[in-house]
Enzyme design. Sequence first.
Site, PDB file in Angstrom:
ATOM      1  N   GLU A 135       0.644 -13.039  -3.318  1.00 13.88           N
ATOM      2  CA  GLU A 135      -0.573 -13.707  -2.858  1.00 13.88           C
ATOM      3  C   GLU A 135      -1.798 -12.991  -3.398  1.00 13.88           C
ATOM      4  OE1 GLU A 135      -2.963 -14.300   1.371  1.00 13.88           O
ATOM      5  OE2 GLU A 135      -0.825 -13.874   1.411  1.00 13.88           O
ATOM      6  N   GLN A 184       0.151   8.637  -3.797  1.00 13.52           N
ATOM      7  CA  GLN A 184      -0.126   7.769  -4.944  1.00 13.52           C
ATOM      8  C   GLN A 184       0.062   8.516  -6.261  1.00 13.52           C
ATOM      9  OE1 GLN A 184      -4.012   6.038  -4.241  1.00 13.52           O
ATOM     10  NE2 GLN A 184      -3.285   4.843  -2.495  1.00 13.52           N
ATOM     11  N   GLY A 185       0.433   7.763  -7.293  1.00 17.78           N
ATOM     12  CA  GLY A 185       0.620   8.347  -8.622  1.00 17.78           C
ATOM     13  C   GLY A 185       1.949   9.040  -8.811  1.00 17.78           C
ATOM     14  N   LEU A 224       0.835  -1.205   0.000  1.00 21.13           N
ATOM     15  CA  LEU A 224       0.000   0.000   0.000  1.00 21.13           C
ATOM     16  C   LEU A 224       0.864   1.246   0.000  1.00 21.13           C
ATOM     17  CD1 LEU A 224      -2.822   1.345   0.264  1.00 21.13           C
ATOM     18  CD2 LEU A 224      -2.498   1.273   2.748  1.00 21.13           C
ATOM     19  N   GLY A 243       4.993   7.240  -8.457  1.00 17.61           N
ATOM     20  CA  GLY A 243       6.026   6.251  -8.793  1.00 17.61           C
ATOM     21  C   GLY A 243       6.613   5.506  -7.610  1.00 17.61           C
ATOM     22  N   GLY A 291       5.290   3.076  -5.784  1.00 15.40           N
ATOM     23  CA  GLY A 291       5.034   1.638  -5.844  1.00 15.40           C
ATOM     24  C   GLY A 291       6.089   0.922  -6.666  1.00 15.40           C
ATOM     25  N   ALA A 292       6.440   1.496  -7.818  1.00 16.41           N
ATOM     26  CA  ALA A 292       7.463   0.888  -8.677  1.00 16.41           C
ATOM     27  C   ALA A 292       8.826   0.895  -7.992  1.00 16.41           C
ATOM     28  CB  ALA A 292       7.533   1.641 -10.011  1.00 16.41           C
TER      29      ALA A 292
END
EC number: 2.3.1.48
Length: 408
Positions: free
Chosen positions: A264, A236-237, A230, A239, A241-242
């Site tokens: 999972e 968010q938006g 998360l 980068g 997460g990458a």
Amino acid sequence: MAEVNTMEKKLAEYKCDTNEALCMKLVRFPEDVEDDGTTFHPEYSHQLFGDDEVAFGYKGLQIQLFYTAGNLSTLFKVKYSSKVTEMFDCVESDDIEGKIREIVPAGFTCNTDDFISLLEKEANFKPFGTLLHTYTVHSEEAGELTYQIHKADITCPGFQEYHERLQTFLMWFIETASFIDADDDRWDFFLVFEKYNKDGETLYATVGYMTVYNYYVYPDKTRPRVSQMLILPPFQGEGHGAQLLEAVHRFYCSLPKVQDITAEDPSENYVKLRDYVLVKLCQGMPSFAEDKLHLGFSPDMVKESQDKLKINKKHARRVYEILRLRATDMSDEEKARAYRLEVKKRLFGPYRKNQRELAKMKKCLRPEELVSHMGQMDTQTQHEELEKSYQVALEDYRRIIERLASQA
């Protein structure tokens, strides 16, 4: 009957959308508390308030869940303009505080002044665990912002309490979220923090995190499986997460005992993110060179991606399809057809399995039973579904290629 309808209308006024009523903040400065611009709302609240995501018994309901930006010290308050019990006897309102207490750990405050005083302690908060990676993101407003990714485990002093506060966000932003048993020492935690300055001091704000469980693989390997991931809404938006997923992959790639890295029950968004990261990591490998891509998916691709990046065959195949699309002139009818057939060959796998199952059924089912199964496997429907799946994959792959080009 008219009286009943009137009563229903009056009671309906005391229903509130819990996704709108719940107001969340990550607070850095005292003025953030009153600034509506720093508020964000959950995507989901069904796990606490039911499938309708409605709370009954209040008008003007506002549930405040404010967190200090780094340590996530929590303010929890319930505010409303009126309550149904003030107007109607024998009508129960929902126990909002009881429901929130189910997931928010003890130690929160209900007093705004006390919460603001906790901001002074944020300077003492430091990221947990070992620093894995540092990167910067350019912001139009703030210029270059610096972020850090750390690996922690449950033995880090203070981390267990911090994680109990952090995981509460899962319930609001992951549809099927559940809390983990963090006492199990096979869990790894990867945390993203932003470094920022306040009154000349360097402070850290929580950006997001990932949990990974290390499964045993006979005889002497492990298979890290991503369980939860998360990035908090204000970040968010951008980068992150990458950056997080790539840092986690690089960490496990350095461990000889890791067999491969899986996830999972991954969401569609996670699969797209993973595709992007794995293509980025694989695109420079010799086995994925442009002149090799048109020869088809090869054992060399499987071996090199497995050996160097702990990628399993299924994920390597998707990487190959994306890189081959990038190297294919889709305006050339013959090349486009060859690419389409190559992707559909993989997509046809489940349908081929159905056909094998049908062949077995013909040997053991009565004619009337067979007819019902035949209907489920209609050839025309298969072709239509196959084409639809191909077009969805093509659209997703093109977005990844565009993102890679924009980062080049």
